[in-house]
Design an enzyme around this catalytic site. Structure first.
Site, PDB file in Angstrom:
ATOM      1  N   GLY A 151       0.800  -1.222   0.000  1.00  0.00           N
ATOM      2  CA  GLY A 151       0.000   0.000   0.000  1.00  0.00           C
ATOM      3  C   GLY A 151       0.831   1.270   0.000  1.00  0.00           C
ATOM      4  N   SER A 152       1.924   1.278   0.749  1.00  0.00           N
ATOM      5  CA  SER A 152       2.746   2.490   0.814  1.00  0.00           C
ATOM      6  C   SER A 152       3.362   2.822  -0.548  1.00  0.00           C
ATOM      7  CB  SER A 152       3.855   2.334   1.862  1.00  0.00           C
ATOM      8  OG  SER A 152       3.311   2.299   3.158  1.00  0.00           O
ATOM      9  N   ASN A 179      -7.797   4.001   8.908  1.00  0.00           N
ATOM     10  CA  ASN A 179      -7.194   2.801   9.484  1.00  0.00           C
ATOM     11  C   ASN A 179      -7.234   2.780  11.005  1.00  0.00           C
ATOM     12  OD1 ASN A 179      -5.275   4.991   8.737  1.00  0.00           O
ATOM     13  ND2 ASN A 179      -3.868   3.830  10.006  1.00  0.00           N
ATOM     14  N   GLN A 207      -7.498  -0.172   3.800  1.00  0.00           N
ATOM     15  CA  GLN A 207      -8.336  -0.789   4.834  1.00  0.00           C
ATOM     16  C   GLN A 207      -9.700  -1.206   4.304  1.00  0.00           C
ATOM     17  OE1 GLN A 207      -7.529  -1.662   7.907  1.00  0.00           O
ATOM     18  NE2 GLN A 207      -5.481  -0.785   7.860  1.00  0.00           N
ATOM     19  N   SER A 213      -3.477  -3.293  -0.487  1.00  0.00           N
ATOM     20  CA  SER A 213      -2.374  -4.088   0.047  1.00  0.00           C
ATOM     21  C   SER A 213      -2.880  -5.466   0.442  1.00  0.00           C
ATOM     22  CB  SER A 213      -1.760  -3.384   1.261  1.00  0.00           C
ATOM     23  OG  SER A 213      -0.637  -4.093   1.733  1.00  0.00           O
ATOM     24  N   HIS A 238      -1.891  -7.921   2.441  1.00  0.00           N
ATOM     25  CA  HIS A 238      -1.866  -8.500   3.785  1.00  0.00           C
ATOM     26  C   HIS A 238      -2.976  -7.969   4.692  1.00  0.00           C
ATOM     27  CE1 HIS A 238       0.041  -5.312   6.445  1.00  0.00           C
ATOM     28  NE2 HIS A 238       0.230  -4.791   5.253  1.00  0.00           N
ATOM     29  N   THR A 257      11.464  -7.708 -11.066  1.00  0.00           N
ATOM     30  CA  THR A 257      10.914  -9.036 -11.323  1.00  0.00           C
ATOM     31  C   THR A 257       9.583  -9.208 -10.608  1.00  0.00           C
ATOM     32  OG1 THR A 257      13.122  -9.965 -11.579  1.00  0.00           O
ATOM     33  CG2 THR A 257      11.336 -11.512 -11.108  1.00  0.00           C
ATOM     34  N   CYS A 289       1.773   1.357  12.019  1.00  0.00           N
ATOM     35  CA  CYS A 289       2.940   2.006  11.433  1.00  0.00           C
ATOM     36  C   CYS A 289       3.523   3.074  12.341  1.00  0.00           C
ATOM     37  CB  CYS A 289       2.569   2.621  10.080  1.00  0.00           C
ATOM     38  SG  CYS A 289       1.938   1.422   8.900  1.00  0.00           S
TER      39      CYS A 289
END
Length: 387
Positions: free
Chosen positions: A70-71, A150, A178, A198, A200, A236, A324
């Protein structure tokens, strides 16, 4: 251990791991090696993953670009579009409650000739369309507003903000890290030009994300090198990550109604019980226009860190805010932005649920929470005489 910190990260589901394993052990070729069988197999797996992610948000396959998370997606969207289109204007609009991946990116651009307006939110953390409209200038080129917060879970009027931006000819980006997998999203219907996500956050693997870029939108590349991701993001391809992210997102979207009902019931029991049974508490965020899994509460007269450690000793994993910034002793910028004084903001607790949690876990948590709060307050000089 009872894990109640799903806004920070989530457990990889077994179905997701099962989808990823063959890409590690069998179809492990480089997806850019298009003239070898292993490369072709990897490329096919990557294409299917891209199609799945696109379908989940109403996008076209070629509008999805895989990133490292996400970042990176936020950085690429904001820096990439702003720098590419600086000749059109140098003004950006965002809000005071964004994730630091957005706020720090905007601060970087301010040091490089851009002007940024940070629109305030109300006491529930909601961004109002009229405040975005007031902030628009003749040189505004980009608006970036998070889909859902978030820390406190408030869901913003994204479709309305997007419609306003399109009326004014301004590109609209949303950090939906989120929200993706938690609430229905259709980028076309919601007038979204760029969207960050993101893997995860919805039971996929770490280290993989995506950026939706509407067809025809031009951005500077953030990462230079090879010609991967249609020549727009070098490196890659993380095929196992993309496959896992796609599998997790499909699970989330296909079972969203059932999952949302279960999680919302647990969320509401937590909120209602805490507000009814524990005095001197405050719910952060909008009561109903919030993510299904988010419970953010401030407890007066105690420190959030002490509460977290006490709950951890009982086997419950919760958070005091954004993962974070959890290493910081400063109060959450989000809680300060909604008007809370430092002494109340310091007493925050965030519980974030998933469909892997159960109502029995919620009941066990509530049984322990009250006595812990009472014990901590009994040791607090701030609480003396309050009762």
């Amino acid at each position: 251990m009872v894990y109640f910190d799903n806004a920070a990260t989530t457990k990889v589901k077994q179905e997701v791991l099962d989808a990823m394993l063959p890409v590690f052990t069998e179809n492990y070729g480089n997806a850019s090696s298009t003239y070898t069988t292993p490369g072709i197999n990897a490329r096919e797996a990557l294409t299917k993953a891209r199609q799945t992610v696109a379908a989940a948000i109403g996008a076209a396959e070629r509008e999805i670009y895989f990133t490292a998370g996400g970042s990176e997606s936020d950085n690429w969207a904001i820096k990439g579009y702003a720098l590419k289109n600086k000749a059109k204007g140098n003004h950006i609009i965002t809000t005071t409650v964004e994730h630091h991946a957005v706020l720090h990116t905007c601060e970087f651009l301010e040091k490089n000739g851009f002007e940024v307006t940070y629109v305030p939110v109300d006491s529930e953390g909601m961004v109002h369309v009229e405040d975005i409209e007031k902030a628009i200038k003749d040189n505004t080129v980009l608006v970036t507003v998070m889909f859902a917060n978030n820390e406190i879970g408030t869901v913003n009027p994204i479709a309305e903000i997007g419609a306003l931006c399109h009326e004014r000819g301004i590109v609209f980006h949303t950090d939906a890290v989120q929200a993706v997998g938690a609430v229905p999203i259709d980028v076309k219907a919601m007038n979204i030009d760029m969207l960050s996500m993101s893997g995860h956050k919805f039971h996929g693997p770490k280290g993989i994300g995506a950026l939706y870029i509407k067809k025809g939108l031009r951005l500077d590349n953030l990462i230079h090198g090879g010609a991967q991701e249609q020549g727009r993001r070098a490196g890659t391809e993380n095929v196992p990550g993309a496959v896992g992210m796609a599998a997790a997102l499909k699970l989330a979207v296909d079972h969203m109604e059932e999952k949302t009902a279960k999680i919302t019931a647990m969320r509401d029991k937590l909120i209602d019980t805490i507000l009814a049974e524990i005095p001197y508490v405050r719910l952060n965020g909008h009561r109903t226009k919030r993510l299904p899994n988010n419970v953010s509460i401030c407890f007066r007269y105690i420190e959030g860190e002490s509460l977290l450690l006490s709950l951890d000793m009982k086997g419950f994993v919760v958070s005091s805010g954004s993962a974070c910034t959890s290493g910081s002793l400063d109060p959450s910028h989000v809680l300060l932005a909604i008007g809370l004084p430092h002494e109340i903001a310091h007493g925050s607790m965030r519980v974030t649920l998933s469909d892997l949690n159960t109502m029995d876990e919620v009941d066990a948590f509530l049984k322990e929470l009250g006595p812990i709060v009472k014990r901590l307050r009994s040791m607090s000089p701030l609480f003396e005489g309050v009762e």
